[in-house]
Design a protein around this motif. Structure first.
Motif, PDB file in Angstrom:
ATOM      1  N   TYR A  73       0.834  -1.308   0.153  1.00  0.00           N
ATOM      2  CA  TYR A  73       0.150   0.126   0.105  1.00  0.00           C
ATOM      3  C   TYR A  73       1.066   1.407   0.026  1.00  0.00           C
ATOM      4  O   TYR A  73       0.508   2.088  -0.801  1.00  0.00           O
ATOM      5  N   ILE A  74       1.730   1.382   0.999  1.00  0.00           N
ATOM      6  CA  ILE A  74       2.719   2.412   0.958  1.00  0.00           C
ATOM      7  C   ILE A  74       3.608   2.571  -0.191  1.00  0.00           C
ATOM      8  O   ILE A  74       3.770   3.660  -0.876  1.00  0.00           O
ATOM      9  N   CYS A  75       3.851   1.499  -0.718  1.00  0.00           N
ATOM     10  CA  CYS A  75       4.816   1.339  -2.027  1.00  0.00           C
ATOM     11  C   CYS A  75       4.172   2.020  -3.317  1.00  0.00           C
ATOM     12  O   CYS A  75       4.539   2.708  -3.986  1.00  0.00           O
ATOM     13  N   ILE A  76       2.734   1.608  -3.414  1.00  0.00           N
ATOM     14  CA  ILE A  76       1.860   2.106  -4.481  1.00  0.00           C
ATOM     15  C   ILE A  76       1.836   3.623  -4.460  1.00  0.00           C
ATOM     16  O   ILE A  76       2.062   4.246  -5.358  1.00  0.00           O
ATOM     17  N   HIS A  77       1.609   4.319  -3.385  1.00  0.00           N
ATOM     18  CA  HIS A  77       1.358   5.581  -3.196  1.00  0.00           C
ATOM     19  C   HIS A  77       2.913   6.446  -3.436  1.00  0.00           C
ATOM     20  O   HIS A  77       2.610   7.407  -4.177  1.00  0.00           O
ATOM     21  N   TRP A  78       3.792   5.810  -2.892  1.00  0.00           N
ATOM     22  CA  TRP A  78       5.210   6.599  -3.276  1.00  0.00           C
ATOM     23  C   TRP A  78       5.975   6.155  -4.803  1.00  0.00           C
ATOM     24  O   TRP A  78       6.324   7.093  -5.336  1.00  0.00           O
ATOM     25  N   PHE A  79       5.379   5.192  -5.270  1.00  0.00           N
ATOM     26  CA  PHE A  79       5.798   4.893  -6.619  1.00  0.00           C
ATOM     27  C   PHE A  79       5.031   5.704  -7.503  1.00  0.00           C
ATOM     28  O   PHE A  79       5.836   6.456  -8.466  1.00  0.00           O
ATOM     29  N   LEU A  80       3.777   6.309  -7.284  1.00  0.00           N
ATOM     30  CA  LEU A  80       3.162   7.281  -8.213  1.00  0.00           C
ATOM     31  C   LEU A  80       3.775   8.578  -8.000  1.00  0.00           C
ATOM     32  O   LEU A  80       3.916   9.210  -9.052  1.00  0.00           O
ATOM     33  N   GLN A  81       4.332   8.801  -6.960  1.00  0.00           N
ATOM     34  CA  GLN A  81       4.805  10.241  -6.516  1.00  0.00           C
ATOM     35  C   GLN A  81       6.244  10.199  -7.246  1.00  0.00           C
ATOM     36  O   GLN A  81       6.475  11.187  -7.907  1.00  0.00           O
ATOM     37  N   ILE A  82       6.990   9.325  -6.965  1.00  0.00           N
ATOM     38  CA  ILE A  82       8.233   9.338  -7.644  1.00  0.00           C
ATOM     39  C   ILE A  82       8.183   9.258  -9.192  1.00  0.00           C
ATOM     40  O   ILE A  82       8.974   9.855  -9.873  1.00  0.00           O
ATOM     41  N   VAL A  83       7.305   8.531  -9.956  1.00  0.00           N
ATOM     42  CA  VAL A  83       7.097   8.442 -11.229  1.00  0.00           C
ATOM     43  C   VAL A  83       6.612   9.503 -11.717  1.00  0.00           C
ATOM     44  O   VAL A  83       7.243  10.152 -12.834  1.00  0.00           O
ATOM     45  N   MET A  84       5.721  10.466 -10.969  1.00  0.00           N
ATOM     46  CA  MET A  84       5.308  11.800 -11.526  1.00  0.00           C
ATOM     47  C   MET A  84       6.573  12.956 -11.525  1.00  0.00           C
ATOM     48  O   MET A  84       6.616  13.786 -12.188  1.00  0.00           O
ATOM     49  N   THR A  85       7.376  12.687 -10.604  1.00  0.00           N
ATOM     50  CA  THR A  85       8.398  13.792 -10.438  1.00  0.00           C
ATOM     51  C   THR A  85       9.807  13.297 -10.884  1.00  0.00           C
ATOM     52  O   THR A  85      10.687  14.288 -11.386  1.00  0.00           O
ATOM     53  N   MET A  86      10.131  12.161 -10.935  1.00  0.00           N
ATOM     54  CA  MET A  86      11.343  11.658 -11.326  1.00  0.00           C
ATOM     55  C   MET A  86      11.492  10.810 -12.632  1.00  0.00           C
ATOM     56  O   MET A  86      12.536  10.262 -12.850  1.00  0.00           O
ATOM     57  N   GLY A  87      10.258  10.166 -12.964  1.00  0.00           N
ATOM     58  CA  GLY A  87      10.091   9.288 -14.094  1.00  0.00           C
ATOM     59  C   GLY A  87      10.752   7.912 -13.463  1.00  0.00           C
ATOM     60  O   GLY A  87      10.503   7.464 -12.380  1.00  0.00           O
ATOM     61  N   MET A  88      11.303   7.171 -14.551  1.00  0.00           N
ATOM     62  CA  MET A  88      11.587   5.703 -13.984  1.00  0.00           C
ATOM     63  C   MET A  88      13.046   5.577 -13.697  1.00  0.00           C
ATOM     64  O   MET A  88      13.722   4.547 -13.372  1.00  0.00           O
ATOM     65  N   LYS A  89      14.082   6.672 -13.725  1.00  0.00           N
ATOM     66  CA  LYS A  89      15.262   6.521 -13.700  1.00  0.00           C
ATOM     67  C   LYS A  89      15.761   6.008 -12.278  1.00  0.00           C
ATOM     68  O   LYS A  89      16.660   5.057 -12.373  1.00  0.00           O
ATOM     69  N   PRO A  90      15.318   6.058 -11.284  1.00  0.00           N
ATOM     70  CA  PRO A  90      15.664   5.395  -9.938  1.00  0.00           C
ATOM     71  C   PRO A  90      15.536   4.007  -9.946  1.00  0.00           C
ATOM     72  O   PRO A  90      16.468   3.230  -9.625  1.00  0.00           O
ATOM     73  N   PHE A  91      14.531   3.305 -10.700  1.00  0.00           N
ATOM     74  CA  PHE A  91      14.103   1.967 -10.868  1.00  0.00           C
ATOM     75  C   PHE A  91      15.278   1.184 -11.919  1.00  0.00           C
ATOM     76  O   PHE A  91      15.630   0.263 -11.880  1.00  0.00           O
TER      77      PHE A  91
END
Length: 267
Positions: free
Chosen positions: A231-249
């Motif tokens: 649950y926490i991961c889904i929330h933060w993943f969407l935040q990261i994707v919108m600000t940083m894209g896929m680069k961290p992953f």
């Protein structure tokens, strides 16, 4: 299985199920590197149910709308954008079911190895980098066509190969087709729901036909920890994707693959 092992495996499942880094790869690694015993069917069911509860809870508004529209399209012949999207989700699930039916045993026997994980981590990480760098990002999940749904579904089926990542594969294809990063992630989450449900039912049938005793404490821990983490991961993943894209992953995947290659060569 100890409570500590159950907690760690559930943590891994919850954190990696919806990230483009491959949950199956991370769940295989503890048994290979640390010598932990296989978690067994009952625990697999538990962590699958935990992640399923998490994504349904997080997307409860969308899930309720889509389910309502889906059944109205069947029983009342109502057509809407939500009904179309619901049918596209069903269509995207079909290739994985077919592929799993015929290829599951082959994958289990020949492809569950650290070398396979190493190669797929790097290759699909680089592929995600290329697609993310060139993505047009101009449509959302409601623009999904039957062709797009099948293509994303085929890539979801390909993700049965350890190290590929179901989330990573589906997001890669969605970005290639022109989805925004947020829409690609949301569609990936939505098509995970029927798939995880089917996988959980399949594993549950295997558990029902098994004579192996169930240890309920690790099962409870598995459901709870995987639910909270996912649950926490889904929330933060969407935040990261919108600000940083896929680069961290992408960076993480490549570093993981390189680290595993070094580990295999010096072991």
């Amino acid at each position: 299985m100890s409570i500590f092992e159950a907690s760690m495996l559930a943590l891994i499942q919850g954190l990696t199920e919806f990230l483009p880094v491959s949950s199956s790869a991370h769940l295989i690694l503890p048994s290979i590197i640390l010598g932990w015993q296989d978690q067994g069917i009952a625990f697999d069911v538990a962590v699958h149910m935990g992640t399923l509860f998490a994504v349904v809870s997080y997307l409860r508004k969308e899930v309720t709308q889509l389910l309502g529209a889906f059944f109205r399209s069947i029983f009342k012949d109502e057509r809407s954008a939500d009904a179309t999207l619901a049918w596209m989700i069903v269509l995207a699930t079909i290739p994985t079911c077919i592929f799993g039916l015929f290829m599951k045993d082959i994958i289990e026997v020949y492809l569950r190895s650290v070398w396979v994980i190493t190669v797929t981590c790097v290759i699909f990480g680089l592929l995600l980098w290329w697609v993310d760098s060139n993505a047009k990002c101009n449509i959302d999940e409601y623009k999904t066509t039957p062709k797009s749904a099948l293509l994303i579904g085929l890539w979801q089926a390909l993700a049965m190969i350890p190290g590929t990542s179901r989330s990573g594969a589906t997001i890669t294809m969605a970005l290639y087709l022109g989805y925004t990063r947020e829409a690609a992630a949301r569609f990936s989450f939505l098509i995970s729901i029927p798939l995880i449900t089917i996988a959980g039912c399949y594993l549950g049938l295997g558990l029902a036909n098994s004579d192996v005793p169930v240890m309920w404490e690790p099962i409870f821990v598995g459901v709870l920890v995987s639910f909270v983490c996912a649950y926490i991961c889904i929330h933060w993943f969407l935040q990261i994707v919108m600000t940083m894209g896929m680069k961290p992953f992408i960076i993480y995947r490549i570093l993981l693959g390189v680290s595993l290659a070094v580990f295999l060569m010096i072991r």
